[in-house]
Design a protein around this motif. Structure first.
Motif, PDB file in Angstrom:
ATOM      1  N   LEU A 292      59.437 -63.773 -55.910  1.00 30.29           N
ATOM      2  CA  LEU A 292      60.758 -64.029 -55.355  1.00 30.29           C
ATOM      3  C   LEU A 292      60.715 -64.339 -53.860  1.00 30.29           C
ATOM      4  O   LEU A 292      61.594 -65.049 -53.354  1.00 30.29           O
ATOM      5  N   ARG A 293      59.710 -63.831 -53.160  1.00 34.24           N
ATOM      6  CA  ARG A 293      59.608 -64.135 -51.730  1.00 34.24           C
ATOM      7  C   ARG A 293      59.383 -65.621 -51.484  1.00 34.24           C
ATOM      8  O   ARG A 293      59.627 -66.112 -50.381  1.00 34.24           O
ATOM      9  N   GLN A 294      58.918 -66.340 -52.477  1.00 30.52           N
ATOM     10  CA  GLN A 294      58.653 -67.774 -52.324  1.00 30.52           C
ATOM     11  C   GLN A 294      59.862 -68.643 -52.674  1.00 30.52           C
ATOM     12  O   GLN A 294      59.807 -69.858 -52.529  1.00 30.52           O
ATOM     13  N   ILE A 295      60.936 -68.019 -53.128  1.00 29.06           N
ATOM     14  CA  ILE A 295      62.110 -68.778 -53.556  1.00 29.06           C
ATOM     15  C   ILE A 295      63.145 -68.807 -52.433  1.00 29.06           C
ATOM     16  O   ILE A 295      63.648 -67.754 -52.016  1.00 29.06           O
ATOM     17  N   PRO A 296      63.489 -69.983 -51.923  1.00 23.39           N
ATOM     18  CA  PRO A 296      64.519 -70.056 -50.883  1.00 23.39           C
ATOM     19  C   PRO A 296      65.897 -69.742 -51.455  1.00 23.39           C
ATOM     20  O   PRO A 296      66.167 -69.977 -52.641  1.00 23.39           O
ATOM     21  N   THR A 297      66.770 -69.201 -50.632  1.00 22.36           N
ATOM     22  CA  THR A 297      68.171 -69.022 -50.996  1.00 22.36           C
ATOM     23  C   THR A 297      69.014 -69.811 -49.999  1.00 22.36           C
ATOM     24  O   THR A 297      68.792 -69.725 -48.788  1.00 22.36           O
TER      25      THR A 297
END
Length: 317
Positions: A292-297
């Protein structure tokens, strides 16, 4: 014969219409209408045609509800249910596609420009060609995704907003328990919508010994102004719910291309968002924190991405 296509983004409260030249995505003649002004969906469309003085020969509309069965329409406006083939015939449209509203927003994602979104947190960038997901609190909670299938994008409609949401940690769990006594199983939409913000506010007010009921607009205004401590806390709990649910959506769709937030509720409350806290709650999904740390929001700031998505659908005919 006209080469214009009708575009429509139909929510539970408001509708937006525009026209686009077939094969393009830069629409024109955008108009917004309050749904309660019109007894039926056809009445709203006919009013739009009269206002712009043109009649297209095709249409793509996105609705805030499931697109299945003989009758479709916004989930929260039953009087607007319609049969697509019959409505197309009544309007004189040679082709008329009906899609889910968040399928439309998903279709828009590759067409959004840098100025159409703002980044939440410090993730460097999305994976090129990675799946993308979008969710947005409004009258309800919409969820959709855009996944890669070889060289093309495929939109995935969803009723994910009705998936169950877990209780928050600490003292906020007591508010969640109060909400559960009112609604039973707590879905994402029960807390991540305009009425959801009202439920959160009412629960926190009860716990604080100051029970009160206000509209979502009143709560949002009070929170942004900072004069109502319960409204401010309600906003913080709202964003905690939203972050955790967004993380779940990111996992569901393996959305390495980003998770996008959309909707009037989030846009109004965004000045109160603690981005670091949002990312922490978004990523707290053991054992997949690293994923999840690699997924931008990102927050979509473009006012009408659903119309862009409808135009994108028509451009592929």
């Amino acid at each position: 014969m006209t080469d214009l296509t009708l575009l429509g983004d139909i929510g539970g409260t408001n509708s937006r219409f525009a026209l686009v030249v077939q094969g393009r995505t830069d629409y024109r003649d955008e108009r917004h209408y309050e749904n309660e002004r019109f007894p039926t969906f056809q009445d709203a469309i006919e009013a739009y045609f009269a206002d712009v003085g043109e009649r297209p020969n095709a249409g793509v509309v996105a609705i805030a509800g499931p697109v299945a069965g003989e009758l479709v329409g916004p989930t929260n406006r039953q009087s607007w249910l319609f049969n697509p083939p019959k409505l197309a015939a009544a309007l004189g449209l040679a082709r008329f596609d009906v899609i889910n509203d968040f399928e439309a927003v998903a279709q828009a994602l590759p067409h959004l420009r840098d100025g159409d979104t703002t980044t939440i947190g410090d993730v460097a960038g999305a994976a090129a060609g990675g799946n993308m997901a979008v969710l947005g609190p409004g009258t309800g909670l919409g969820v959709g995704a855009l996944v890669r299938d070889g060289s093309r994008w495929v939109a995935v409609p969803s009723e994910g907003g009705h998936a169950e949401i877990g209780a928050p940690a600490g003292d906020w769990a007591k508010a969640h328990a109060l909400i559960r006594t009112k609604v039973g199983r707590v879905s994402g939409e029960h807390v991540l919508s305009g009425s959801g913000l009202q439920r959160i506010y009412a629960a926190l007010g009860t716990l604080a010994g100051r029970p009160a009921e206000h509209s979502a607009a009143e709560i949002g205004t009070a929170a942004v102004a900072g004069g109502d401590a319960v409204a401010v806390e309600a906003t913080h709990l709202f964003f905690d719910y939203l972050a955790r649910f967004s993380g779940d959506v990111g996992l569901m769709f393996a959305a390495k291309g980003g998770v996008f937030l959309y909707g009037g509720v989030v846009q109004k409350l965004s000045p109160l968002m603690d981005k670091a806290a949002f990312r922490a709650a978004f990523e707290a999904k053991s054992p997949l924190e690293k994923f999840l740390r690699q997924i931008p929001t990102r927050l979509i700031t473009h006012p009408t991405p659903g119309l862009i998505g409808c135009a994108a659908v028509a451009s592929h005919w």
